[in-house]
Design a protein around this motif. Structure first.
Motif, PDB file in Angstrom:
ATOM      1  N   UNK A 120     -13.176   0.929 -17.218  1.00 53.60           N
ATOM      2  CA  UNK A 120     -13.229   2.475 -16.350  1.00 53.60           C
ATOM      3  C   UNK A 120     -12.899   1.796 -15.050  1.00 53.60           C
ATOM      4  N   UNK A 121     -11.580   2.559 -14.058  1.00 52.40           N
ATOM      5  CA  UNK A 121     -10.580   2.226 -13.043  1.00 52.40           C
ATOM      6  C   UNK A 121     -11.055   3.933 -12.208  1.00 52.40           C
ATOM      7  N   UNK A 122     -12.144   3.195 -11.177  1.00 51.35           N
ATOM      8  CA  UNK A 122     -11.894   4.266  -9.362  1.00 51.35           C
ATOM      9  C   UNK A 122     -10.855   4.162  -9.240  1.00 51.35           C
ATOM     10  N   UNK A 123     -10.196   4.978  -8.045  1.00 51.88           N
ATOM     11  CA  UNK A 123     -10.090   5.339  -6.786  1.00 51.88           C
ATOM     12  C   UNK A 123     -10.565   6.097  -5.951  1.00 51.88           C
ATOM     13  N   UNK A 160      -9.560   6.972 -16.043  1.00 52.75           N
ATOM     14  CA  UNK A 160      -8.758   6.376 -14.894  1.00 52.75           C
ATOM     15  C   UNK A 160      -9.197   7.548 -14.064  1.00 52.75           C
ATOM     16  N   UNK A 161     -10.632   7.559 -13.304  1.00 48.63           N
ATOM     17  CA  UNK A 161     -10.953   8.935 -12.424  1.00 48.63           C
ATOM     18  C   UNK A 161     -10.508   8.753 -11.085  1.00 48.63           C
ATOM     19  N   UNK A 162     -11.364   9.629 -10.036  1.00 49.34           N
ATOM     20  CA  UNK A 162     -11.084   9.108  -8.945  1.00 49.34           C
ATOM     21  C   UNK A 162     -13.061   8.778  -8.560  1.00 49.34           C
ATOM     22  N   UNK A 163     -13.214   8.552  -7.619  1.00 52.46           N
ATOM     23  CA  UNK A 163     -14.932   7.571  -7.282  1.00 52.46           C
ATOM     24  C   UNK A 163     -15.896   8.908  -6.678  1.00 52.46           C
ATOM     25  N   UNK A 164     -15.149   9.939  -6.855  1.00 48.35           N
ATOM     26  CA  UNK A 164     -15.530  11.336  -6.092  1.00 48.35           C
ATOM     27  C   UNK A 164     -15.837  11.584  -7.357  1.00 48.35           C
ATOM     28  N   UNK A 165     -14.946  12.271  -7.792  1.00 43.35           N
ATOM     29  CA  UNK A 165     -14.178  13.141  -9.659  1.00 43.35           C
ATOM     30  C   UNK A 165     -15.454  12.635 -10.053  1.00 43.35           C
ATOM     31  N   UNK A 166     -15.412  10.751 -10.569  1.00 43.05           N
ATOM     32  CA  UNK A 166     -16.693  10.559 -11.518  1.00 43.05           C
ATOM     33  C   UNK A 166     -18.276  10.863 -11.537  1.00 43.05           C
ATOM     34  N   UNK A 193     -10.779  -0.806   0.387  1.00 43.39           N
ATOM     35  CA  UNK A 193     -11.155  -0.757   2.429  1.00 43.39           C
ATOM     36  C   UNK A 193     -10.465   0.956   2.567  1.00 43.39           C
ATOM     37  N   UNK A 194     -10.746   2.144   1.390  1.00 45.89           N
ATOM     38  CA  UNK A 194     -11.357   3.325   1.817  1.00 45.89           C
ATOM     39  C   UNK A 194     -12.832   3.732   1.818  1.00 45.89           C
ATOM     40  N   UNK A 195     -13.566   2.207   1.380  1.00 43.18           N
ATOM     41  CA  UNK A 195     -14.326   3.111   1.112  1.00 43.18           C
ATOM     42  C   UNK A 195     -15.580   3.273   2.249  1.00 43.18           C
ATOM     43  N   UNK A 206     -19.902   4.141   3.720  1.00 41.34           N
ATOM     44  CA  UNK A 206     -20.968   3.376   3.529  1.00 41.34           C
ATOM     45  C   UNK A 206     -21.433   4.201   1.610  1.00 41.34           C
ATOM     46  N   UNK A 207     -22.069   5.083   1.797  1.00 36.22           N
ATOM     47  CA  UNK A 207     -22.519   5.554   0.349  1.00 36.22           C
ATOM     48  C   UNK A 207     -21.394   5.425  -0.952  1.00 36.22           C
ATOM     49  N   UNK A 208     -20.326   5.066  -0.686  1.00 38.03           N
ATOM     50  CA  UNK A 208     -19.438   4.879  -1.460  1.00 38.03           C
ATOM     51  C   UNK A 208     -19.706   3.048  -2.152  1.00 38.03           C
ATOM     52  N   UNK A 209     -19.512   2.405  -1.189  1.00 33.14           N
ATOM     53  CA  UNK A 209     -20.161   0.790  -1.186  1.00 33.14           C
ATOM     54  C   UNK A 209     -20.965   0.866  -2.289  1.00 33.14           C
TER      55      UNK A 209
END
Length: 462
Positions: A38-41, A66-72, A129-131, A133-136
């Motif tokens: 799974x690759x997230x961007x 492959x997906x965005x963090x938000x989309x996944x 670097x674009x994450x 707190x909640x994403x981290x």
């Protein structure tokens, strides 16, 4: 510098990747070695870049998602709505943080963790670097389910204003220990290695808050403001390829594009605020005069009009175009959308008008077409549809672009002009990072203008 095979032996770690150092290639190679990666961007443009690299490496689509963090996250939230509690409509703004926290809560349920564990044998997260707190927190929890690597560059963390303020030493590396830093400047190796070395040295100096002098492979031109047309045109005269002028202020970018009279095109932010503003003006009243006023306002934002000298007559070809526009305007009350499309088409034929926001006018035409075809009831609805489509399909940039580091981050151009470099010191956040993103976009030449042949910016928060 870590190799793909070495990274397979890492259960949890971080790779620091300066701009142009082969991060996307490395991610694709690591993904190619797995069976269920799974690759997230963060963006759809990032998805496209990674998929293109995987395709070039002939990696089967079945082995990499492959997906965005938000989309996944949104898909998993809807998959387990009783726990994640996703919003009914598409999340907006801070609601995305609630989505990420909802998935985090779902991952606390053993059955949900088992689903993720069965779906992926490795997780790779790009542009870390674009994450925020909640994403981290979500990434940290995912790393307890499957081996996880994060890739990013602290010097490209320019979204501090949006909450992406994680400390690499204090927070990120605490959860994802540093396993290596990419050291080879691939972007410049075959085109301008001296420029690549200068950018690497500038990066080190910017990180320390030291002075960065313009010279060597970098062309410097003295100028008192961003509107030096000589720098925008003479510096690239006779050179082939794409060109970007980069300034932090969006309104100045639009002004430079207007002053260049179409020689540079301004590109639009994904939020499409100008198009949305036009849609609001259009929807505010069905009366023809109000809608014609909305079109005139749109033209003031999109065209630069050459003024006539005293006593100078307009070009002969201007009169018939103006007559056709008046005829279309007269039909506005009868069929507003179709009349508006006709007016927009005719406006491009006016000889003294130079379009400098081509993307804006094209997208407005698409929105009007949606209304004209009765696929949307309002212009605001049509605008949202056009914007969503653009976020998925991506944008094709013009040969000469003027825009901000925020919109050009992740892209590369043959030549870059940075007008009025001293303005970076006036930004509220991430001054040194914004400058680094700007100067690391070119592959062949970099021209910088300003009142002095150096910059010295505060050491960034890393």
């Amino acid at each position: 510098m870590p190799e793909a095979e070495d990274l397979l032996r890492v259960d949890r770690g971080a790779v620091v990747a300066p701009a142009g150092h082969g991060k996307t290639e490395l991610i694709a190679k690591v993904a190619a070695l797995g069976r269920r990666t799974l690759v997230l961007t963060h963006t759809n443009a990032g998805i496209q870049a990674i998929r293109a690299r995987l395709k070039r490496l002939r990696v089967p689509q079945s082995s990499v998602a492959v997906d965005t963090i938000s989309g996944w996250s949104l898909r998993y939230a809807h998959g387990f709505p009783g726990i994640a509690r996703p919003p009914e409509d598409m999340p907006q703004g801070a609601q995305w943080d609630d989505v990420h926290r909802g998935v985090l809560a779902a991952l606390g349920v053993p059955a949900v963790r088992q689903v993720v564990e069965a779906s992926y044998d490795r997780i790779l997260i790009d542009e870390y670097q674009d994450c925020n707190g909640p994403q981290h927190e979500l990434a940290t929890t995912l790393s307890s389910v499957a081996p996880t690597l994060v890739f990013g560059d602290p010097m490209q963390g320019i979204f501090e204003f949006a909450g992406a303020t994680l400390s690499w030493d204090g927070e990120i590396h605490h959860q994802f220990p540093l396993v290596g830093e990419l050291e080879t400047p691939h972007r410049w190796r075959d085109k301008n290695p001296e420029l690549g070395e200068w950018i690497m040295d500038a990066r080190r100096r910017l990180m320390l808050g030291d002075r960065v002098e313009f010279g060597g492979p970098v062309s410097y031109r003295q100028a008192v403001n961003a509107f030096d047309m000589g720098a925008l045109f003479e510096s690239i005269e006779g050179r082939e390829g794409t060109v970007a002028a980069i300034h932090c202020n969006k309104r100045i970018c639009y002004g430079v594009a207007a002053a260049a009279r179409g020689g540079y095109q301004a590109i639009e932010e994904m939020a499409a605020r100008t198009m949305t503003d036009f849609a609001g003006r259009w929807d505010s009243s069905p009366e023809a005069p109000r809608r014609l006023a909305a079109i005139r306002w749109l033209f003031s934002e999109s065209f630069a009009v050459q003024k006539l000298a005293e006593g100078e007559a307009p070009p002969a070809e201007e009169a018939p175009v103006n007559e056709a526009i008046q005829s279309a305007a007269a039909a506005m009350a009868e069929d507003g959308p179709r009349a508006a499309l006709e007016i927009l088409t005719l406006s491009r034929k006016l000889p003294r008008w130079r379009l400098h926001r081509q993307e804006l006018l094209r997208d407005v035409e698409r929105a009007i077409s949606e209304v004209a075809a009765n696929r949307c009831e309002t212009m605001l609805e049509a605008t949202a549809r056009v914007r969503d489509r653009a976020s998925v399909v991506g944008r094709k940039l013009p040969r000469r672009t003027v825009s901000t580091p925020l919109l050009l981050k992740g892209l590369e151009f043959d030549h870059v002009v940075v007008p009025d470099a001293t303005h970076f010191g006036g930004e509220r956040n991430a001054q040194a990072k914004l400058f680094y993103v700007a100067i690391s976009r070119p592959t062949r030449s970099l021209t910088i203008t300003g009142t002095q042949d150096f910059v010295q910016l505060p050491a960034p928060r890393l």
